[in-house]
Write a protein that holds these residues in place. Structure first.
Motif, PDB file in Angstrom:
ATOM      1  N   ALA A 167      -0.389  11.228   4.523  1.00  0.00           N
ATOM      2  CA  ALA A 167      -1.701  10.963   4.933  1.00  0.00           C
ATOM      3  C   ALA A 167      -1.362   9.198   5.059  1.00  0.00           C
ATOM      4  N   GLY A 168      -0.695   8.872   4.703  1.00  0.00           N
ATOM      5  CA  GLY A 168       0.456   7.583   4.712  1.00  0.00           C
ATOM      6  C   GLY A 168       0.939   7.005   5.761  1.00  0.00           C
ATOM      7  N   THR A 169       1.462   8.603   6.600  1.00  0.00           N
ATOM      8  CA  THR A 169       2.534   8.205   8.236  1.00  0.00           C
ATOM      9  C   THR A 169       1.239   8.101   8.602  1.00  0.00           C
ATOM     10  N   MET A 170       0.237   8.896   9.052  1.00  0.00           N
ATOM     11  CA  MET A 170      -1.063   9.183   9.642  1.00  0.00           C
ATOM     12  C   MET A 170      -1.829   7.489   9.777  1.00  0.00           C
ATOM     13  N   VAL A 171      -1.926   6.895   9.094  1.00  0.00           N
ATOM     14  CA  VAL A 171      -2.108   5.127   8.579  1.00  0.00           C
ATOM     15  C   VAL A 171      -1.454   4.773   9.082  1.00  0.00           C
ATOM     16  N   GLU A 172      -0.349   4.798   8.859  1.00  0.00           N
ATOM     17  CA  GLU A 172       0.347   3.487   9.460  1.00  0.00           C
ATOM     18  C   GLU A 172       0.941   3.631  10.808  1.00  0.00           C
ATOM     19  N   VAL A 173       0.717   4.835  11.565  1.00  0.00           N
ATOM     20  CA  VAL A 173       0.721   5.137  12.583  1.00  0.00           C
ATOM     21  C   VAL A 173      -0.348   4.490  13.768  1.00  0.00           C
ATOM     22  N   LEU A 174      -1.424   4.692  13.003  1.00  0.00           N
ATOM     23  CA  LEU A 174      -2.255   4.312  12.969  1.00  0.00           C
ATOM     24  C   LEU A 174      -2.910   2.828  13.358  1.00  0.00           C
TER      25      LEU A 174
ATOM     26  N   LEU B 256       1.875  22.541   0.851  1.00  0.00           N
ATOM     27  CA  LEU B 256       2.344  21.676   0.652  1.00  0.00           C
ATOM     28  C   LEU B 256       1.481  20.734  -0.188  1.00  0.00           C
ATOM     29  N   ASN B 257       2.535  20.244  -1.518  1.00  0.00           N
ATOM     30  CA  ASN B 257       2.603  19.859  -2.650  1.00  0.00           C
ATOM     31  C   ASN B 257       1.350  18.116  -2.633  1.00  0.00           C
ATOM     32  N   SER B 258       1.056  17.863  -3.578  1.00  0.00           N
ATOM     33  CA  SER B 258       0.174  16.499  -3.508  1.00  0.00           C
ATOM     34  C   SER B 258       0.877  15.465  -3.039  1.00  0.00           C
ATOM     35  N   GLU B 259       2.254  15.951  -3.299  1.00  0.00           N
ATOM     36  CA  GLU B 259       2.917  13.891  -2.773  1.00  0.00           C
ATOM     37  C   GLU B 259       3.665  14.304  -1.543  1.00  0.00           C
ATOM     38  N   GLN B 260       3.572  15.434  -0.342  1.00  0.00           N
ATOM     39  CA  GLN B 260       3.536  15.688   0.821  1.00  0.00           C
ATOM     40  C   GLN B 260       2.330  15.514   1.642  1.00  0.00           C
ATOM     41  N   ARG B 261       1.466  15.948   0.745  1.00  0.00           N
ATOM     42  CA  ARG B 261       0.222  15.385   1.447  1.00  0.00           C
ATOM     43  C   ARG B 261       0.117  14.503   1.715  1.00  0.00           C
ATOM     44  N   ALA B 262       0.448  13.945   0.836  1.00  0.00           N
ATOM     45  CA  ALA B 262      -0.038  11.541   0.672  1.00  0.00           C
ATOM     46  C   ALA B 262       0.862  11.108   1.232  1.00  0.00           C
TER      47      ALA B 262
ATOM     48  N   LEU C  29       1.197   6.432  -7.505  1.00  0.00           N
ATOM     49  CA  LEU C  29       0.350   7.512  -7.856  1.00  0.00           C
ATOM     50  C   LEU C  29       0.979   8.788  -8.242  1.00  0.00           C
ATOM     51  N   ASN C  30       2.172   8.984  -7.158  1.00  0.00           N
ATOM     52  CA  ASN C  30       2.788  10.203  -7.318  1.00  0.00           C
ATOM     53  C   ASN C  30       3.499  10.262  -7.939  1.00  0.00           C
ATOM     54  N   LEU C  31       4.541   8.628  -8.764  1.00  0.00           N
ATOM     55  CA  LEU C  31       5.892   9.111  -9.395  1.00  0.00           C
ATOM     56  C   LEU C  31       4.596   9.178 -11.124  1.00  0.00           C
ATOM     57  N   ALA C  32       3.284   8.764 -11.404  1.00  0.00           N
ATOM     58  CA  ALA C  32       2.515   9.073 -12.171  1.00  0.00           C
ATOM     59  C   ALA C  32       2.090  10.447 -12.126  1.00  0.00           C
ATOM     60  N   GLU C  33       1.694  11.359 -11.552  1.00  0.00           N
ATOM     61  CA  GLU C  33       1.484  12.858 -11.205  1.00  0.00           C
ATOM     62  C   GLU C  33       3.094  12.609 -11.633  1.00  0.00           C
ATOM     63  N   ARG C  34       4.189  13.484 -11.345  1.00  0.00           N
ATOM     64  CA  ARG C  34       5.254  14.130 -11.110  1.00  0.00           C
ATOM     65  C   ARG C  34       5.987  13.964 -13.177  1.00  0.00           C
ATOM     66  N   THR C  35       5.705  12.382 -13.071  1.00  0.00           N
ATOM     67  CA  THR C  35       6.517  12.464 -14.086  1.00  0.00           C
ATOM     68  C   THR C  35       5.146  11.916 -15.628  1.00  0.00           C
ATOM     69  N   GLU C  36       5.648  11.542 -16.787  1.00  0.00           N
ATOM     70  CA  GLU C  36       4.799  11.276 -18.022  1.00  0.00           C
ATOM     71  C   GLU C  36       5.394   9.720 -18.170  1.00  0.00           C
ATOM     72  N   LEU C  37       5.011   8.661 -17.139  1.00  0.00           N
ATOM     73  CA  LEU C  37       5.288   7.453 -18.019  1.00  0.00           C
ATOM     74  C   LEU C  37       4.872   6.931 -19.026  1.00  0.00           C
ATOM     75  N   SER C  38       5.087   6.428 -19.571  1.00  0.00           N
ATOM     76  CA  SER C  38       4.804   5.833 -20.863  1.00  0.00           C
ATOM     77  C   SER C  38       3.941   4.172 -20.250  1.00  0.00           C
ATOM     78  N   ARG C  39       2.440   4.407 -21.623  1.00  0.00           N
ATOM     79  CA  ARG C  39       1.353   3.316 -21.170  1.00  0.00           C
ATOM     80  C   ARG C  39       1.927   2.190 -19.756  1.00  0.00           C
TER      81      ARG C  39
ATOM     82  N   LEU D 213       0.985  -1.176  -0.200  1.00  0.00           N
ATOM     83  CA  LEU D 213      -0.355   0.043   0.119  1.00  0.00           C
ATOM     84  C   LEU D 213       1.091   1.067  -0.078  1.00  0.00           C
ATOM     85  N   GLY D 214       2.096   1.113   0.574  1.00  0.00           N
ATOM     86  CA  GLY D 214       3.236   2.296   0.498  1.00  0.00           C
ATOM     87  C   GLY D 214       3.622   2.160  -0.632  1.00  0.00           C
ATOM     88  N   GLN D 215       3.469   1.440  -1.746  1.00  0.00           N
ATOM     89  CA  GLN D 215       3.975   1.527  -2.980  1.00  0.00           C
ATOM     90  C   GLN D 215       3.199   1.780  -3.722  1.00  0.00           C
ATOM     91  N   VAL D 216       1.486   1.739  -3.769  1.00  0.00           N
ATOM     92  CA  VAL D 216       0.498   2.788  -4.243  1.00  0.00           C
ATOM     93  C   VAL D 216       0.884   4.417  -4.142  1.00  0.00           C
TER      94      VAL D 216
END
Length: 171
Positions: A139-146, A130-136, A30-40, A23-26
């Motif tokens: 959120a991931g850290t909060m879920v991890e701690v919970l 904060l950019n979207s990567e930082q917000r994500a 998502l951040n990688l897909a937003e920041r870069t233009e990966l091929s299909r 789930l951390g990789q997800v």
């Protein structure tokens, strides 16, 4: 508990840890897909690897006894079962998994809290700063701690869920 039962419980715990890691990789994908233009093809490969990991962990969750049988082929030997119950082993494993998750999440949480404190002292609009990567990441850290806290402090309940439906629960 027999070695077969111990391994089946351990496989289920590894499946849980693997799902949490995936789930951390997800979020990273998502951040990688937003920041870069990966091929299909690159994007499809990324999601295929994530899906394969989730499938493998699902199979480990559903068939831990089968996997344990394949890994421990020597069933002819007579083994003296442990005096510690499956529930106690599972509770210990879940609590240790919670400690491990918190050992990763707490330093991240300290980082985010410090960053938020520093940014709020400058009177910036935090959501725009904060950019979207930082917000994500936050959120991931909060879920991890919970989740880590839930595993650590609710180890007995989580262990009961892990053992539900397994042969280890009914020796």
């Amino acid at each position: 508990m027999t070695p077969h039962q111990i391994l089946a419980v351990a496989l289920r715990l590894v499946a849980v840890a693997w799902v949490l890691h995936t789930l951390g990789q997800v979020t990273e994908a998502l951040n990688l897909a937003e920041r870069t233009e990966l091929s299909r093809m690159g994007l499809a490969l990324t999601w295929a690897v994530i899906a394969a990991q989730l499938l493998a962990s699902l199979l480990m969750w559903i068939f831990p006894a089968t996997a344990a049988s394949l890994l421990l082929r020597d069933r002819a030997r007579i083994v003296v079962p442990s005096t510690i119950s499956a529930t106690q082993w599972a509770t210990l494993g879940v609590a240790l998994l919670g400690v491990w998750i918190l050992s990763r999440g707490i330093p991240d949480a300290v980082y985010w809290i410090t960053l938020l404190k520093l940014l709020s002292s400058v009177d910036l609009d935090l959501m725009r700063t904060l950019n979207s990567e930082q917000r994500a990441g936050m959120a991931g850290t909060m879920v991890e701690v919970l989740i880590g806290g839930g595993f650590l402090f609710g180890a007995r309940r989580v262990a009961g869920f892990v053992l539900r439906g397994t042969a280890a629960a009914h020796p």
